[in-house]
Structure formats: C-alpha cells, structure tokens
Motif scaffolding. Structure first.
Motif, mmCIF file in Angstrom:
data_model
loop_
_atom_site.group_PDB
_atom_site.id
_atom_site.type_symbol
_atom_site.label_atom_id
_atom_site.label_comp_id
_atom_site.label_asym_id
_atom_site.label_seq_id
_atom_site.Cartn_x
_atom_site.Cartn_y
_atom_site.Cartn_z
ATOM 1 N N HIS A 1 4.471 -3.970 7.949
ATOM 2 C CA HIS A 1 5.706 -3.030 8.126
ATOM 3 C C HIS A 1 5.575 -2.004 7.145
ATOM 4 N N CYS A 2 6.251 -1.038 7.839
ATOM 5 C CA CYS A 2 6.801 0.308 6.854
ATOM 6 C C CYS A 2 8.084 0.703 7.181
ATOM 7 N N ALA A 3 8.297 1.986 6.576
ATOM 8 C CA ALA A 3 9.837 2.309 7.023
ATOM 9 C C ALA A 3 10.421 2.287 8.281
ATOM 10 N N ALA A 4 9.805 2.464 9.278
ATOM 11 C CA ALA A 4 10.261 2.664 10.631
ATOM 12 C C ALA A 4 9.436 1.808 11.732
ATOM 13 N N ARG B 1 2.599 4.359 10.255
ATOM 14 C CA ARG B 1 1.942 3.508 9.333
ATOM 15 C C ARG B 1 1.485 2.408 9.515
ATOM 16 N N SER B 2 2.568 1.279 9.781
ATOM 17 C CA SER B 2 2.106 -0.265 9.952
ATOM 18 C C SER B 2 1.368 -0.568 11.180
ATOM 19 N N ALA B 3 1.784 0.385 12.289
ATOM 20 C CA ALA B 3 1.010 0.317 13.542
ATOM 21 C C ALA B 3 -0.383 0.815 13.412
ATOM 22 N N SER B 4 -0.615 1.795 12.489
ATOM 23 C CA SER B 4 -2.237 2.165 12.159
ATOM 24 C C SER B 4 -2.893 1.129 11.729
ATOM 25 N N PHE B 5 -2.414 0.505 10.565
ATOM 26 C CA PHE B 5 -3.176 -0.523 9.854
ATOM 27 C C PHE B 5 -3.583 -1.606 11.178
ATOM 28 N N VAL B 6 -2.660 -2.010 11.815
ATOM 29 C CA VAL B 6 -2.830 -3.385 12.670
ATOM 30 C C VAL B 6 -3.725 -2.694 13.895
ATOM 31 N N ILE B 7 -3.526 -1.529 14.402
ATOM 32 C CA ILE B 7 -4.545 -0.753 15.454
ATOM 33 C C ILE B 7 -6.032 -0.870 14.515
ATOM 34 N N ALA B 8 -6.105 -0.517 13.557
ATOM 35 C CA ALA B 8 -7.443 -0.534 12.634
ATOM 36 C C ALA B 8 -8.001 -1.971 12.549
ATOM 37 N N ILE C 1 0.912 -1.211 0.086
ATOM 38 C CA ILE C 1 -0.042 -0.135 -0.008
ATOM 39 C C ILE C 1 0.970 1.284 -0.082
ATOM 40 N N GLU C 2 0.591 2.028 -0.892
ATOM 41 C CA GLU C 2 1.509 3.449 -0.928
ATOM 42 C C GLU C 2 0.775 4.414 -0.349
ATOM 43 N N LEU C 3 1.421 4.873 0.870
ATOM 44 C CA LEU C 3 0.884 5.805 1.767
ATOM 45 C C LEU C 3 1.980 6.471 2.396
#
Length: 107
Positions: free
Chosen positions: A46-49, A53-60, A12-14
């Motif tokens: 995962h994302c860069a750090a 971003r990745s945490a937000s998707f997992v939280i959602a 996903i590009e974000l």
C-alpha cells in the motif's frame, strides 16, 4: 524488515514523482513479496492512495514472476483494483524493465 505482533513490515520511502526511481527499490520489494508468498502468507502492498506507487510494485512483481509485459501485468492488477494508474515515470521504468535482471531477487 520489522516484525510486530506476528506481522512482517517492510517500508520503502519513495515519492510519487515522475523523477522517482522505482527500479532502485525493486530488489528489496520483490524479495520481500516473494518470501512472504513462499511462506504462504498474504501480502498487503500500500501507499497513500493505492494508485501509483503500490500498484507499480505489484505490477513489477507480476512482470518478473510470470514474465508478463507491463500492459499484461497492469491489466491484471486493474482487474482487482480499477483505479490503478502508475505515474508516467513509473510506467517508463516498468516498460523498460529487463525482467531477467530481477529474477534473482525471487530466489
């Protein structure tokens, strides 16, 4: 979705920007995670750090799957990865998330 050597990938590009719209990508992210979990597969998000971003998707995903509030889901994720810190734009979107609206993507 791409399959390479038996591993399914979904990119996903974000940007990690307070103006980025996380919620527009939730249907595809939730669906991908849920499909893998139902197939008893592990999922690496995962994302860069690995902080926003990745945490937000997992939280959602946790919010929608288990009907958790943003704070409950964030704390659960923080127990596994202490540096989790969604940017303020993602926090606002997740706090306002109508989980019922996204449940259909878990089918």
């Amino acid at each position: 979705m791409t399959n390479f050597e038996g591993i399914n990938y979904h990119q996903i590009e974000l940007s990690d920007s307070t103006q980025a719209t996380l919620t527009s990508h939730l249907p595809e992210a939730l669906s991908f995670i849920e499909q893998a979990r139902r197939a008893n597969q592990n999922v690496l998000v995962h994302c860069a750090a690995g902080i926003s971003r990745s945490a937000s998707f997992v939280i959602a995903y946790i919010m929608v799957k288990y009907n958790y509030s943003f704070d409950q889901a964030k704390e659960l994720v923080k127990q596994k990865r202490g540096c989790v810190w969604p940017n303020s734009g993602f926090k606002c979107q997740l706090n306002a998330l109508n989980v019922e609206e996204y449940r259909k993507y878990l089918n």
